[in-house]
Write an enzyme that holds these catalytic residues in place. Structure first.
Site, PDB file in Angstrom:
ATOM      1  N   MET A 264       0.868  -1.098  -0.035  1.00 50.42           N
ATOM      2  CA  MET A 264       0.067  -0.091   0.109  1.00 50.42           C
ATOM      3  C   MET A 264       0.780   1.183   0.077  1.00 50.42           C
ATOM      4  O   MET A 264       0.379   2.303   0.399  1.00 50.42           O
ATOM      5  CB  MET A 264      -0.943   0.007   1.246  1.00 50.42           C
ATOM      6  CG  MET A 264      -1.848  -1.241   1.269  1.00 50.42           C
ATOM      7  SD  MET A 264      -3.465  -0.900   2.059  1.00 50.42           S
ATOM      8  CE  MET A 264      -2.936  -0.781   3.820  1.00 50.42           C
TER       9      MET A 264
ATOM     10  N   LEU B 238       6.753   2.922   1.436  1.00 52.06           N
ATOM     11  CA  LEU B 238       7.733   1.777   1.595  1.00 52.06           C
ATOM     12  C   LEU B 238       8.649   1.849   2.604  1.00 52.06           C
ATOM     13  O   LEU B 238       9.190   2.916   2.834  1.00 52.06           O
ATOM     14  CB  LEU B 238       8.179   1.484   0.137  1.00 52.06           C
ATOM     15  CG  LEU B 238       7.420   1.235  -0.972  1.00 52.06           C
ATOM     16  CD1 LEU B 238       8.262   1.070  -2.281  1.00 52.06           C
ATOM     17  CD2 LEU B 238       6.511   0.196  -0.769  1.00 52.06           C
ATOM     18  N   HIS B 239       9.112   0.804   3.056  1.00 50.54           N
ATOM     19  CA  HIS B 239      10.313   1.066   4.217  1.00 50.54           C
ATOM     20  C   HIS B 239      11.155  -0.623   3.903  1.00 50.54           C
ATOM     21  O   HIS B 239      10.784  -1.218   2.969  1.00 50.54           O
ATOM     22  CB  HIS B 239       9.727   0.990   5.526  1.00 50.54           C
ATOM     23  CG  HIS B 239       8.714   0.061   5.883  1.00 50.54           C
ATOM     24  ND1 HIS B 239       8.889  -1.387   5.958  1.00 50.54           N
ATOM     25  CD2 HIS B 239       7.412   0.076   6.164  1.00 50.54           C
ATOM     26  CE1 HIS B 239       7.880  -2.073   6.105  1.00 50.54           C
ATOM     27  NE2 HIS B 239       6.841  -1.168   6.268  1.00 50.54           N
TER      28      HIS B 239
ATOM     29  N   GLY C 265      11.437  -3.232   5.343  1.00 51.79           N
ATOM     30  CA  GLY C 265      10.584  -4.339   5.048  1.00 51.79           C
ATOM     31  C   GLY C 265      10.017  -4.976   3.708  1.00 51.79           C
ATOM     32  O   GLY C 265      10.214  -5.828   3.351  1.00 51.79           O
ATOM     33  N   HIS C 266       9.504  -3.741   3.211  1.00 55.71           N
ATOM     34  CA  HIS C 266       9.105  -4.013   1.827  1.00 55.71           C
ATOM     35  C   HIS C 266      10.229  -4.268   0.687  1.00 55.71           C
ATOM     36  O   HIS C 266      10.028  -5.105  -0.045  1.00 55.71           O
ATOM     37  CB  HIS C 266       8.438  -2.641   1.147  1.00 55.71           C
ATOM     38  CG  HIS C 266       7.007  -2.235   1.876  1.00 55.71           C
ATOM     39  ND1 HIS C 266       7.001  -1.314   2.740  1.00 55.71           N
ATOM     40  CD2 HIS C 266       5.891  -2.808   2.063  1.00 55.71           C
ATOM     41  CE1 HIS C 266       5.708  -0.981   3.232  1.00 55.71           C
ATOM     42  NE2 HIS C 266       5.049  -2.072   2.845  1.00 55.71           N
TER      43      HIS C 266
ATOM     44  N   LYS D 248       4.844 -10.388   9.016  1.00 55.37           N
ATOM     45  CA  LYS D 248       4.565  -9.672  10.185  1.00 55.37           C
ATOM     46  C   LYS D 248       2.900  -9.756  10.180  1.00 55.37           C
ATOM     47  O   LYS D 248       2.225  -9.773  11.097  1.00 55.37           O
ATOM     48  CB  LYS D 248       4.645  -7.838   9.996  1.00 55.37           C
ATOM     49  CG  LYS D 248       4.199  -7.135  11.277  1.00 55.37           C
ATOM     50  CD  LYS D 248       5.001  -5.576  11.161  1.00 55.37           C
ATOM     51  CE  LYS D 248       3.865  -4.997  10.176  1.00 55.37           C
ATOM     52  NZ  LYS D 248       2.688  -4.507  10.630  1.00 55.37           N
ATOM     53  N   ASP D 249       2.280  -9.714   8.888  1.00 57.54           N
ATOM     54  CA  ASP D 249       0.967  -9.978   8.748  1.00 57.54           C
ATOM     55  C   ASP D 249       0.523 -11.383   8.678  1.00 57.54           C
ATOM     56  O   ASP D 249       0.221 -11.944   7.519  1.00 57.54           O
ATOM     57  CB  ASP D 249       0.161  -9.198   7.548  1.00 57.54           C
ATOM     58  CG  ASP D 249       0.736  -7.733   7.928  1.00 57.54           C
ATOM     59  OD1 ASP D 249      -0.232  -6.919   8.726  1.00 57.54           O
ATOM     60  OD2 ASP D 249       1.294  -7.092   7.212  1.00 57.54           O
TER      61      ASP D 249
ATOM     62  N   SER E  22       6.893  -0.972  10.098  1.00 59.63           N
ATOM     63  CA  SER E  22       5.531  -0.724   9.564  1.00 59.63           C
ATOM     64  C   SER E  22       5.377   0.526   9.045  1.00 59.63           C
ATOM     65  O   SER E  22       5.746   1.468   9.964  1.00 59.63           O
ATOM     66  CB  SER E  22       4.680  -0.880  10.923  1.00 59.63           C
ATOM     67  OG  SER E  22       3.352  -0.429  10.255  1.00 59.63           O
TER      68      SER E  22
ATOM     69  N   ARG F 137       2.978   2.166   9.549  1.00 63.95           N
ATOM     70  CA  ARG F 137       1.941   2.984  10.719  1.00 63.95           C
ATOM     71  C   ARG F 137       3.023   3.508  11.621  1.00 63.95           C
ATOM     72  O   ARG F 137       2.543   4.384  12.301  1.00 63.95           O
ATOM     73  CB  ARG F 137       1.101   1.947  11.409  1.00 63.95           C
ATOM     74  CG  ARG F 137      -0.215   1.785  10.288  1.00 63.95           C
ATOM     75  CD  ARG F 137      -1.004   0.886  10.882  1.00 63.95           C
ATOM     76  NE  ARG F 137      -2.436   0.965  10.237  1.00 63.95           N
ATOM     77  CZ  ARG F 137      -2.678   0.008   9.371  1.00 63.95           C
ATOM     78  NH1 ARG F 137      -1.800  -0.999   9.054  1.00 63.95           N
ATOM     79  NH2 ARG F 137      -3.674   0.114   8.787  1.00 63.95           N
TER      80      ARG F 137
HETATM   81  O1  PAF Z   1      -0.288  -5.837   3.386  1.00 65.98           O
HETATM   82  C1  PAF Z   1      -0.728  -5.053   2.928  1.00 65.98           C
HETATM   83  O2  PAF Z   1       0.139  -3.921   2.623  1.00 65.98           O
HETATM   84  C2  PAF Z   1      -1.803  -4.863   2.123  1.00 65.98           C
HETATM   85  O3  PAF Z   1      -2.783  -5.845   2.987  1.00 65.98           O
HETATM   86  C3  PAF Z   1      -2.012  -5.686   0.707  1.00 65.98           C
HETATM   87  C4  PAF Z   1      -1.610  -7.119   0.779  1.00 65.98           C
HETATM   88  C5  PAF Z   1      -1.185  -4.809  -0.301  1.00 65.98           C
HETATM   89  C6  PAF Z   1      -3.358  -5.770   0.083  1.00 65.98           C
HETATM   90  O4  PAF Z   1      -3.850  -4.361   0.215  1.00 65.98           O
END
Ligand code: PAF
Length: 277
Positions: free
Chosen positions: A21, A24-25, A27-28, A147-148, A183, A185
């Site tokens: 979404m 970016l950090h 982790g991404h 993490k998720d 995160s 957030r």
């Molecule tokens: O983990 C996320 O950033 C979101 O839930 C995802 C997988 C990009 C879906 O919008």
């Protein structure tokens, strides 16, 4: 995007997708590296940047989700990303403004607890958008962060259940040196909140220590986590759960190898973390 995905496939190029979404950090970027390793130097790594409205409840502030496209582009370029997919709402939810959009993807088992009960409409939005991203990008590999944990389990299940011809890869959580899970957030936290946010990784470490020698009742550990969170005046426990890492079935007895997840409000910011005990 679909035309590019099809063309790459025809050319025999492997495609890896990192759905995000944005904002970016590190982790991404570690997910980008995992995608690159999986598909090789000749392959195409695609990062999607889309703040998906359907995974936010009306009470959650979608408009406040942090965004910085310029920075995201620069980070992607530096990380060797081949393409950024930046769809509009009109592309992802055609006809929604006119009330026409009416197709959603729902996973019915793994979404029941934890994030699913705390945020009842959340996973329907996630599975729907991820299925659509798979259809747009046509990847062979899609990488999600551990993490998720519940999200990764739900998406893995969906990919199998709906016969998506791709592999879902789950990559390890990246942390700050003091243990806070990375995160987007975290950017909302002020200095005092940032300090108290450490309660999540500390709770994980404490539970890990507690089960090293012998199993412990989940109810007992839950009480200990609640007590620990209460010692931080800016933190409020949303939930803590102990469960089987694959089936997500809650555990009554917690032992080494049980997965733990928790969600904590720190100030106005809701943070999640999880780990294997
Ligand atoms: O983990 C996320 O950033 C979101 O839930 C995802 C997988 C990009 C879906 O919008």
């Amino acid at each position: 995007m679909q035309r590019a995905g099809l063309a790459w496939r025809r050319e025999g190029l492997r495609v890896g997708l990192v759905p995000t979404m944005g904002y970016l950090h590190e982790g991404h970027l570690s997910l980008v590296q995992v995608a690159r390793r999986r598909i090789g130097p000749q392959g195409r790594v695609v990062v999607s940047l889309y703040v998906n409205p359907t995974q936010f409840a009306p009470t959650e502030d979608l408009a406040k989700y942090p965004r910085d496209l310029k920075r995201d582009y620069a980070l992607c370029r530096a990380a060797g990303v081949d393409a950024i997919f930046l769809p509009s709402d009109a592309v992802m939810y055609p006809g929604k403004a006119e009330g026409l959009y009416s197709t959603y993807v729902v996973e019915e088992q793994l979404t029941r607890g934890m994030e699913g009960s705390a945020r009842p409409t959340h996973f329907r939005g996630v599975t729907t958008i991820v299925a659509k991203l798979f259809n747009c990008v046509l990847p062979e590999v899609a990488v999600f962060g551990a993490k998720d944990w519940q999200q990764a389990a739900v998406i893995s299940r969906m990919a199998v259940d709906l016969n998506f011809p791709l592999k879902v890869v789950v990559a390890p959580t990246r942390r700050e040196p003091d243990g806070l899970a990375l995160s987007s957030r975290n950017t909302f936290l002020n200095a005092a909140e940032r300090e108290q946010a450490l309660v999540l990784s500390e709770a994980l470490a404490a539970c890990r220590r507690a089960v090293q020698k012998a199993p412990v009742k989940a109810a007992e550990l839950k009480r200990a986590v609640a007590r620990r969170v209460k010692t931080r005046p800016l933190a409020r426990l949303d939930y803590v759960e102990f469960f089987d890492p694959k089936t997500l079935v809650p555990a009554e007895e917690v032992h080494r190898g049980t997965q733990m997840a928790l969600a904590v409000f720190v100030g106005q910011t809701r943070l999640i973390d999880n780990g294997c005990l």
